[in-house]
Write an enzyme that holds these catalytic residues in place. Sequence first.
Site, PDB file in Angstrom:
ATOM      1  N   ARG A 227      -8.029   3.601 -15.583  1.00 29.38           N
ATOM      2  CA  ARG A 227      -8.073   4.067 -14.199  1.00 29.38           C
ATOM      3  C   ARG A 227      -8.778   5.414 -14.034  1.00 29.38           C
ATOM      4  O   ARG A 227      -9.365   5.677 -12.979  1.00 29.38           O
ATOM      5  CB  ARG A 227      -6.668   4.103 -13.596  1.00 29.38           C
ATOM      6  CG  ARG A 227      -6.033   2.714 -13.509  1.00 29.38           C
ATOM      7  CD  ARG A 227      -4.734   2.716 -12.705  1.00 29.38           C
ATOM      8  NE  ARG A 227      -4.985   2.954 -11.303  1.00 29.38           N
ATOM      9  CZ  ARG A 227      -4.640   4.065 -10.655  1.00 29.38           C
ATOM     10  NH1 ARG A 227      -4.053   5.060 -11.321  1.00 29.38           N
ATOM     11  NH2 ARG A 227      -4.887   4.197  -9.372  1.00 29.38           N
TER      12      ARG A 227
ATOM     13  N   GLY B  99       0.774  -1.232   0.000  1.00 27.41           N
ATOM     14  CA  GLY B  99       0.000   0.000   0.000  1.00 27.41           C
ATOM     15  C   GLY B  99       0.801   1.275   0.000  1.00 27.41           C
ATOM     16  O   GLY B  99       0.227   2.368   0.047  1.00 27.41           O
TER      17      GLY B  99
ATOM     18  N   TYR C  16     -11.679   5.348 -11.425  1.00 32.39           N
ATOM     19  CA  TYR C  16     -11.400   6.030 -10.160  1.00 32.39           C
ATOM     20  C   TYR C  16     -11.222   7.540 -10.285  1.00 32.39           C
ATOM     21  O   TYR C  16     -10.951   8.202  -9.286  1.00 32.39           O
ATOM     22  CB  TYR C  16     -10.101   5.489  -9.542  1.00 32.39           C
ATOM     23  CG  TYR C  16      -9.979   4.007  -9.424  1.00 32.39           C
ATOM     24  CD1 TYR C  16     -10.939   3.246  -8.771  1.00 32.39           C
ATOM     25  CD2 TYR C  16      -8.872   3.352  -9.946  1.00 32.39           C
ATOM     26  CE1 TYR C  16     -10.804   1.874  -8.650  1.00 32.39           C
ATOM     27  CE2 TYR C  16      -8.719   1.980  -9.831  1.00 32.39           C
ATOM     28  CZ  TYR C  16      -9.692   1.237  -9.180  1.00 32.39           C
ATOM     29  OH  TYR C  16      -9.545  -0.113  -9.059  1.00 32.39           O
TER      30      TYR C  16
ATOM     31  N   GLU D 299       4.275  -6.637   1.002  1.00 30.06           N
ATOM     32  CA  GLU D 299       3.834  -6.896  -0.369  1.00 30.06           C
ATOM     33  C   GLU D 299       3.733  -5.614  -1.210  1.00 30.06           C
ATOM     34  O   GLU D 299       2.656  -5.267  -1.689  1.00 30.06           O
ATOM     35  CB  GLU D 299       2.477  -7.596  -0.350  1.00 30.06           C
ATOM     36  CG  GLU D 299       2.494  -8.949   0.317  1.00 30.06           C
ATOM     37  CD  GLU D 299       1.109  -9.549   0.456  1.00 30.06           C
ATOM     38  OE1 GLU D 299       1.021 -10.763   0.679  1.00 30.06           O
ATOM     39  OE2 GLU D 299       0.105  -8.801   0.345  1.00 30.06           O
ATOM     40  N   PRO D 300       4.814  -4.890  -1.411  1.00 28.28           N
ATOM     41  CA  PRO D 300       4.744  -3.714  -2.287  1.00 28.28           C
ATOM     42  C   PRO D 300       4.604  -4.108  -3.746  1.00 28.28           C
ATOM     43  O   PRO D 300       5.232  -5.048  -4.216  1.00 28.28           O
ATOM     44  CB  PRO D 300       6.084  -3.012  -2.034  1.00 28.28           C
ATOM     45  CG  PRO D 300       7.014  -4.125  -1.656  1.00 28.28           C
ATOM     46  CD  PRO D 300       6.168  -5.120  -0.892  1.00 28.28           C
ATOM     47  N   GLY D 301       3.764  -3.408  -4.454  1.00 28.67           N
ATOM     48  CA  GLY D 301       3.603  -3.633  -5.893  1.00 28.67           C
ATOM     49  C   GLY D 301       3.698  -2.318  -6.631  1.00 28.67           C
ATOM     50  O   GLY D 301       4.624  -2.055  -7.384  1.00 28.67           O
ATOM     51  N   ARG D 302       2.718  -1.437  -6.363  1.00 29.17           N
ATOM     52  CA  ARG D 302       2.674  -0.125  -7.013  1.00 29.17           C
ATOM     53  C   ARG D 302       3.979   0.642  -6.790  1.00 29.17           C
ATOM     54  O   ARG D 302       4.513   1.261  -7.705  1.00 29.17           O
ATOM     55  CB  ARG D 302       1.494   0.677  -6.447  1.00 29.17           C
ATOM     56  CG  ARG D 302       1.249   2.001  -7.164  1.00 29.17           C
ATOM     57  CD  ARG D 302       0.348   2.914  -6.328  1.00 29.17           C
ATOM     58  NE  ARG D 302      -0.858   2.249  -5.888  1.00 29.17           N
ATOM     59  CZ  ARG D 302      -2.069   2.428  -6.429  1.00 29.17           C
ATOM     60  NH1 ARG D 302      -2.218   3.244  -7.445  1.00 29.17           N
ATOM     61  NH2 ARG D 302      -3.121   1.798  -5.936  1.00 29.17           N
TER      62      ARG D 302
ATOM     63  N   TYR E 135      -0.821  -1.202 -12.673  1.00 35.34           N
ATOM     64  CA  TYR E 135      -2.250  -1.402 -12.952  1.00 35.34           C
ATOM     65  C   TYR E 135      -2.713  -0.992 -14.340  1.00 35.34           C
ATOM     66  O   TYR E 135      -3.869  -1.224 -14.682  1.00 35.34           O
ATOM     67  CB  TYR E 135      -3.125  -0.711 -11.890  1.00 35.34           C
ATOM     68  CG  TYR E 135      -2.851  -1.231 -10.507  1.00 35.34           C
ATOM     69  CD1 TYR E 135      -3.255  -2.509 -10.143  1.00 35.34           C
ATOM     70  CD2 TYR E 135      -2.141  -0.487  -9.572  1.00 35.34           C
ATOM     71  CE1 TYR E 135      -2.979  -3.023  -8.889  1.00 35.34           C
ATOM     72  CE2 TYR E 135      -1.854  -0.989  -8.319  1.00 35.34           C
ATOM     73  CZ  TYR E 135      -2.279  -2.259  -7.978  1.00 35.34           C
ATOM     74  OH  TYR E 135      -1.987  -2.765  -6.750  1.00 35.34           O
TER      75      TYR E 135
ATOM     76  N   CYS F 237     -15.106   4.200 -28.532  1.00 36.20           N
ATOM     77  CA  CYS F 237     -16.447   4.720 -28.780  1.00 36.20           C
ATOM     78  C   CYS F 237     -17.189   4.845 -27.451  1.00 36.20           C
ATOM     79  O   CYS F 237     -18.176   4.156 -27.195  1.00 36.20           O
ATOM     80  CB  CYS F 237     -17.192   3.789 -29.743  1.00 36.20           C
ATOM     81  SG  CYS F 237     -18.743   4.471 -30.343  1.00 36.20           S
TER      82      CYS F 237
END
Length: 441
Positions: A334, A249, A338, A294-297, A394, A365
Amino acid sequence: MNERDTLKINSRGHLEIGGMDTTDITVKFGTPLYVFDERHIRDMMSVYRETIAKEYEGNGLVLYASKAFSCTAIYAIAKQENIGIDVVSGGELYTALKAGFPAEKIYMHGNNKLVNELEFALESKVGTIVVDSYREADLLDSLCSAKKVKQDVLIRINPGIEAHTHEFVQTARTDSKFGFSVADGTASEITAYILSKNNLNLKGFHCHIGSQIFEKQSFVLAVNKVMDFMADIKKTLKYEAATLNIGGGFGIWYNSEDPKLKLNDYADYLKTLIKAVKIKSKENNLNLPYLVIEPGRSIIGEAGITLYTVGAIKEIPGVKKYVAVDGGMFDNPRYALYQSKYTALLANRACEPCTEKVSIAGKCCESGDLIAVDVPLPKAESGDILAVLSTGAYNYSMASNYNRNFIPPAVLVKDGKAEYIVKPQNYEDLVRNDVVPEYLK
């Protein structure tokens, strides 16, 4: 641009990534195109790994969160950097194994894992499975019994911390689809239930309080809540957890509203978390748990950009100006999902002053096919190269073939040279799995 020199503007006034001019990249590979800086990825993996080694005596593991960006090359890098990974589907697991990633360093997540996914995980000897329902506990125990194996598991719990983040990516609220609540007692109940299973070896607990978090205190509160829960479980069930997975996170920079964090800042986040674990372990008379993050971003997000070619330009006098590109919501959904904010610039005219604000429109479209709004740019012209920054996380993961557009290819840049890590699609790829029934022929 970036303290780690992922991005800079060169003497030609062009945007560079990883030491390579983006205009040269587009000549070689075309647009739309995802571009990743390998050194940035490795730097981020190593800062987390080294912080655990120095501050926690190496008693832990960094997992790269696959959902941020999954392909064989990223797993090859993670393997070389001696970290683990987490996966959330059979597809991510297959991709990791295809890259030769060691199964014992894979953690498997998911709130509704399919039977064939669990079977695949057991057959592949995945190291740890994170259990998120009673049904899964029963199913996994049964599958293990049939295969005569015992599986290490964690339980996903919900400590009730609401991180300062977008509503759609908060995952630790009481009404979340993920985890078992500490507050209402269901976390204690599932712990007792799994301890009763003959073929499941409960190693500890997992939580994840949200995404794009900059407040260190959120992680400290999560640690405190979970470790108080671990102390209570030790007292009531005579079980002491050996592993604490605190999730990920950590936030990244997208635009002027976000702080620009340095490598040391990410190390400080982890140091703060580790300090909280040590304090609570001593306070609750617990052994120091094996610590997993668990870092990803934060590993991949700022390492990536997306390059587009500007096409049609349409101005509605006194209302809005649209600058259309050859991509859209099929390569970056995204904003549509969001209203995520991005920074963009003209890569081939990066030194020119911004003179207007525009909306960057895609070619789908859909009236809602926008990548960003109110973006400051020089006066764009058809043929310009537009770069959207911090798209490493993402974007490819959530891409689709909507309107039968191609999912863009991806390249990895290292020492001023770029190579494909995801090849381009073609029209045949779009119809490869289509079938016309006999009665329609």
